[in-house]
Design an enzyme around this catalytic site. Sequence first.
Site, short mmCIF file in Angstrom:
data_model
loop_
_atom_site.label_atom_id
_atom_site.label_comp_id
_atom_site.label_asym_id
_atom_site.label_seq_id
_atom_site.Cartn_x
_atom_site.Cartn_y
_atom_site.Cartn_z
N PHE A 1 0.61 -1.14 0.08
CA PHE A 1 -0.05 0.07 -0.30
C PHE A 1 0.90 1.40 -0.04
O PHE A 1 0.38 2.41 -0.37
CB PHE A 1 -0.95 -0.05 1.40
CG PHE A 1 -0.20 0.35 2.48
CD1 PHE A 1 -0.03 1.73 2.79
CD2 PHE A 1 0.31 -0.77 3.37
CE1 PHE A 1 0.61 1.88 4.27
CE2 PHE A 1 1.03 -0.28 4.58
CZ PHE A 1 1.13 1.02 4.75
N LYS B 1 -0.99 -7.60 -8.88
CA LYS B 1 -1.87 -7.74 -7.71
C LYS B 1 -1.37 -6.79 -6.64
O LYS B 1 -0.46 -6.85 -5.96
CB LYS B 1 -1.89 -8.98 -6.97
CG LYS B 1 -3.14 -9.63 -6.28
CD LYS B 1 -3.53 -8.73 -5.09
CE LYS B 1 -2.58 -8.80 -3.85
NZ LYS B 1 -3.05 -8.07 -2.68
N GLU C 1 -5.13 -3.75 -1.79
CA GLU C 1 -6.48 -3.61 -1.76
C GLU C 1 -6.79 -2.49 -1.12
O GLU C 1 -8.00 -1.77 -1.03
CB GLU C 1 -7.28 -4.79 -1.23
CG GLU C 1 -7.07 -5.28 0.32
CD GLU C 1 -5.87 -6.07 0.40
OE1 GLU C 1 -5.90 -6.81 1.50
OE2 GLU C 1 -5.11 -6.09 -0.45
N ARG C 2 -5.80 -1.92 -0.42
CA ARG C 2 -6.02 -0.43 0.54
C ARG C 2 -5.94 0.66 -0.39
O ARG C 2 -6.76 1.70 -0.14
CB ARG C 2 -4.89 -0.33 1.61
CG ARG C 2 -4.97 -1.44 2.76
CD ARG C 2 -4.08 -1.31 3.54
NE ARG C 2 -4.09 -2.31 4.67
CZ ARG C 2 -3.11 -2.20 5.99
NH1 ARG C 2 -2.15 -1.46 5.61
NH2 ARG C 2 -2.99 -3.16 6.63
N SER D 1 5.74 -6.95 4.35
CA SER D 1 6.32 -7.30 5.51
C SER D 1 7.34 -8.50 5.34
O SER D 1 6.98 -9.25 4.61
CB SER D 1 5.24 -7.44 6.79
OG SER D 1 4.39 -8.66 6.28
N CYS E 1 9.58 1.60 3.67
CA CYS E 1 10.61 0.58 4.00
C CYS E 1 11.87 1.21 4.10
O CYS E 1 12.89 0.76 4.50
CB CYS E 1 10.44 -0.39 3.12
SG CYS E 1 11.09 -0.29 1.34
N GLU F 1 9.58 -3.54 13.18
CA GLU F 1 9.36 -2.53 12.24
C GLU F 1 7.86 -1.94 12.68
O GLU F 1 6.87 -2.58 12.65
CB GLU F 1 9.22 -2.97 10.73
CG GLU F 1 9.11 -1.74 10.01
CD GLU F 1 8.80 -2.44 8.09
OE1 GLU F 1 9.43 -1.81 7.57
OE2 GLU F 1 8.22 -3.27 8.00
#
Length: 502
Positions: free
Chosen positions: A149, A173, A176-177, A226, A281, A383
Amino acid sequence: MRDIVHLIGGSATAGTSGRTSDVFDPNTGQVQARVALASAADLDAAVANAVAAQPAWGATNPQRRARVMFAFKALVEAEMDSLAHMLSSEHGKVIADSRGDIQRGLEVIEFACGIPHLLKGEYTQGAGPGIDVYSMRQPLGVVAGITPFNFPAMIPMWMFGVAIACGNAFILKPSERDPSLPLRLGELMLEAGLPAGILNVVHGDKVAVDAILDHPDVKAVSFVGSSDIAHYVYRRGVAAGKRVQAMGGAKNHGVVLPDADMDQTVADLVGAAFGSAGERCMALPVVVPVGKATADELRERLLPEIAKLRLGVSTDLDAHYGPVVSAAHRERIESYIGMGVDDGAELVVDGRGFSLQGHEGGFFVGPTLFDYVKPHMQSYQDEIFGPVLQMVRAESLAEAISLPSKHQYGNGVAIFTRNGPAAREFAATVDVGMVGINVPIPVPVAYHSFGGWKRSAFGDTGIHGTEGVRFYTRLKTVTQRWPSLDAGAAVTDSSFVIPTMK
């Protein structure tokens, strides 16, 4: 209510699952759209379209493929303003940061425009008596990207730009957020002249991810997210015989030596720690000042700069950063702040409970500063992915190097100093994949490659640059000998020994 659908075979489709997920406006906390979640059958349909379209695209000469990339770049630039607003409305980052997200993706598209040169092979004339050897790089076929996202424009373009330019078909893909911007990029690729079926955008959750990882016609998967999920993607994809690169989490450190330009260092730290609400990140959430005097001065200088930070809605041109992506993520960040207090770190600035007047339902987290953080603390080990800066004091350069080197993540690291030999030692010895010297966010430029070490990356290739070209292609080497045109030429006797150049 706006519905966001898939892009399969060049056409918009709602899919077959009947499942949807809410898309929020992080500035208000309100649902603004519903996105379709793919079934395994939807993924199968996307792959089938890709399989049908790829051979002709792979056979298209590289220069013509590059022209599609040039056209796509122009279309994105023409829509930059509307795309940035679209991105911000679902992610929450401020407009200027959304423009940067898109621009950084376009830089890889620019790199992909040079694909004719990047796909040139090697040639050796006379490798043996009458023997020539040459190599070529060929596309894998159908490949896929699963993107996060936090960079809904940049990371998809990092992946599909190189993959498609190399002649592959691509299944994207996205998260979805914030799915609208990736979908629009797919539409713009079609407008740029990309054949239908070469880029399919399939929204979804774990059902779609597993369908990608298990599908026998998907030859390679690139992932960013993640570390736990990256490891899962890597293991499952490799077990299915796929080529996989899976980029995970990070806990990037910034080491500050006593001779650093403190004014510049403080400005760099504040931007790197709190920009985009820390949802990067490559953010810099840990600062390691060397020596007590350095730490005390750094803390004193950070406080007024943090106090000046302005939180606002995404469209506030004066805001330094906006809300985080969801209510659940806000709660997670605030739980880590509480965890740091419980573990004994000193909470110098507390960002919990921040409320923006007129947008009380928004997902805002104020800037947070910890001091006297210790390596054993859970909030240091994990994190946090939010606007939280942790100060870990070190007594020497050796101790400062050991902190990021021993950490489970090895994505990025930076050092702030005027001391060339110290910086050189740091860059050579620190156990981290990407290093900045007086550069707080050392993301490589598009023609180099992005990739961390340890639990920050699974797989042996980086994203974009020449590493990306290698990931999305496979090497074929041809050894050729042509018979003499002289009808009377002697025939070479059969040999049962491995050929050599002796």
